[in-house]
Design an enzyme around this catalytic site. Sequence first.
Site, short mmCIF file in Angstrom:
data_model
loop_
_atom_site.label_atom_id
_atom_site.label_comp_id
_atom_site.label_asym_id
_atom_site.label_seq_id
_atom_site.Cartn_x
_atom_site.Cartn_y
_atom_site.Cartn_z
N HIS A 215 -84.10 -19.19 -44.11
CA HIS A 215 -84.88 -17.95 -44.07
C HIS A 215 -84.22 -16.87 -44.94
O HIS A 215 -84.90 -16.07 -45.59
CB HIS A 215 -85.02 -17.43 -42.64
N GLN B 82 -100.31 -23.60 -33.29
CA GLN B 82 -99.91 -24.65 -34.24
C GLN B 82 -99.08 -25.75 -33.58
O GLN B 82 -98.62 -26.67 -34.24
CB GLN B 82 -99.18 -24.07 -35.45
N LEU C 7 -82.18 -27.49 -44.26
CA LEU C 7 -81.99 -26.64 -43.08
C LEU C 7 -83.30 -26.54 -42.31
O LEU C 7 -84.36 -26.40 -42.90
CB LEU C 7 -81.55 -25.24 -43.50
N SER C 8 -83.18 -26.61 -40.99
CA SER C 8 -84.35 -26.50 -40.14
C SER C 8 -83.90 -26.07 -38.74
O SER C 8 -82.81 -26.45 -38.30
CB SER C 8 -85.04 -27.87 -40.04
N VAL D 227 -83.43 -25.01 -48.87
CA VAL D 227 -81.97 -24.81 -48.79
C VAL D 227 -81.40 -25.99 -47.99
O VAL D 227 -81.97 -26.38 -46.97
CB VAL D 227 -81.64 -23.48 -48.08
N MET E 232 -91.17 -17.94 -37.51
CA MET E 232 -91.27 -18.09 -36.05
C MET E 232 -89.91 -17.80 -35.42
O MET E 232 -89.63 -18.24 -34.31
CB MET E 232 -91.76 -19.49 -35.70
N GLY E 233 -89.06 -17.07 -36.14
CA GLY E 233 -87.75 -16.72 -35.60
C GLY E 233 -86.77 -17.87 -35.65
O GLY E 233 -86.98 -18.84 -36.39
O1 PAF Z 1 -93.32 -21.99 -41.32
C1 PAF Z 1 -93.38 -21.32 -40.27
O2 PAF Z 1 -92.39 -20.82 -39.76
C2 PAF Z 1 -94.74 -21.13 -39.60
O3 PAF Z 1 -95.53 -22.25 -39.74
C3 PAF Z 1 -95.47 -19.87 -40.07
C4 PAF Z 1 -95.82 -19.94 -41.54
C5 PAF Z 1 -94.61 -18.65 -39.80
C6 PAF Z 1 -96.78 -19.70 -39.30
O4 PAF Z 1 -96.55 -19.61 -37.92
#
Ligand code: PAF
Length: 275
Positions: free
Chosen positions: A33, A57, A182-183, A174, A26-27
């Site tokens: 990532h 979501q 990390l979040s 991580v 989701m960027g």
């Molecule tokens: O983990 C995420 O970033 C999101 O839940 C995903 C898997 C990209 C779905 O929108």
Amino acid sequence: MQILTSRSQLKAWRDEHRQIVLVPTMGNLHAGHAALIEHAKSKQCPVVVSIFVNPTQFDDPDDLARYPRTFDQDCDYLRSLGVDAVFAPDTDLLYPEGTEDSLRIDVGSIAHRFEGAIRPGHFSGVASVVARLFLLVKPDYAVFGEKDYQQCRVIERLVQALSLPVALEYVETVREKSGLALSSRNRFLSTKARNTAPVLYQILKRAAAQLRQQQPVEAVLAESQQRLEQVGFDVDYFTYVDADTLEPSHLPLAHGRILAAARLGSVRLLDNHPV
Ligand code: PAF
């Protein structure tokens, strides 16, 4: 690096390659990532990262509104990581029927507990968008982070139930040096909360060690929760489950996992630990 925003651009790019890896995001990308992308690159085929803040979501419109959108920065980061393509669809591409009354996928009870109980509909939103991404992008592999452990199991069930032809790969969480996972949400922690946040991982690690030593499950979980509350966490759950089915257990398991979610002020932290 190609930026693909339309169905036709995606198709043209996809048709050029025999096998590809997808990293759905989701960027607002960070080193967590980057670890997913490093893993994706190890598959030795082109890597596409999707960036889409998925409205279905989010159960709280404020949470969706304040989700950080950093597309240009994310693209610079992905370029520096050697990613081959970014898929950045708009909402109409992923939800041609609109998001209000969209087709949703409910993968069953594994999606209704823990995060699913606290954020009703969250995992049907995740499963629905991931299925749409898989059907559009047609990846051979898709990579997800173990930080969202329940999400990994939900997507596994989605793929099994619909026989989707994609191999799922998972990457370990991580952490900062302090142990904090990390979040994207960590940026919202106050200075005080930032100092407290690493305690969650310390307690998880301690509880996992105690369970490995066959200490009684209920006592370990209760003591862990108490310790978290003592330092200022509001604990949503701190639970011991079968690592595959996510069935809670009060008995030692061959393959267990501790799942935790706790709030520091307005920031919810999620983490987990194998036992
Ligand atoms: O983990 C995420 O970033 C999101 O839940 C995903 C898997 C990209 C779905 O929108």
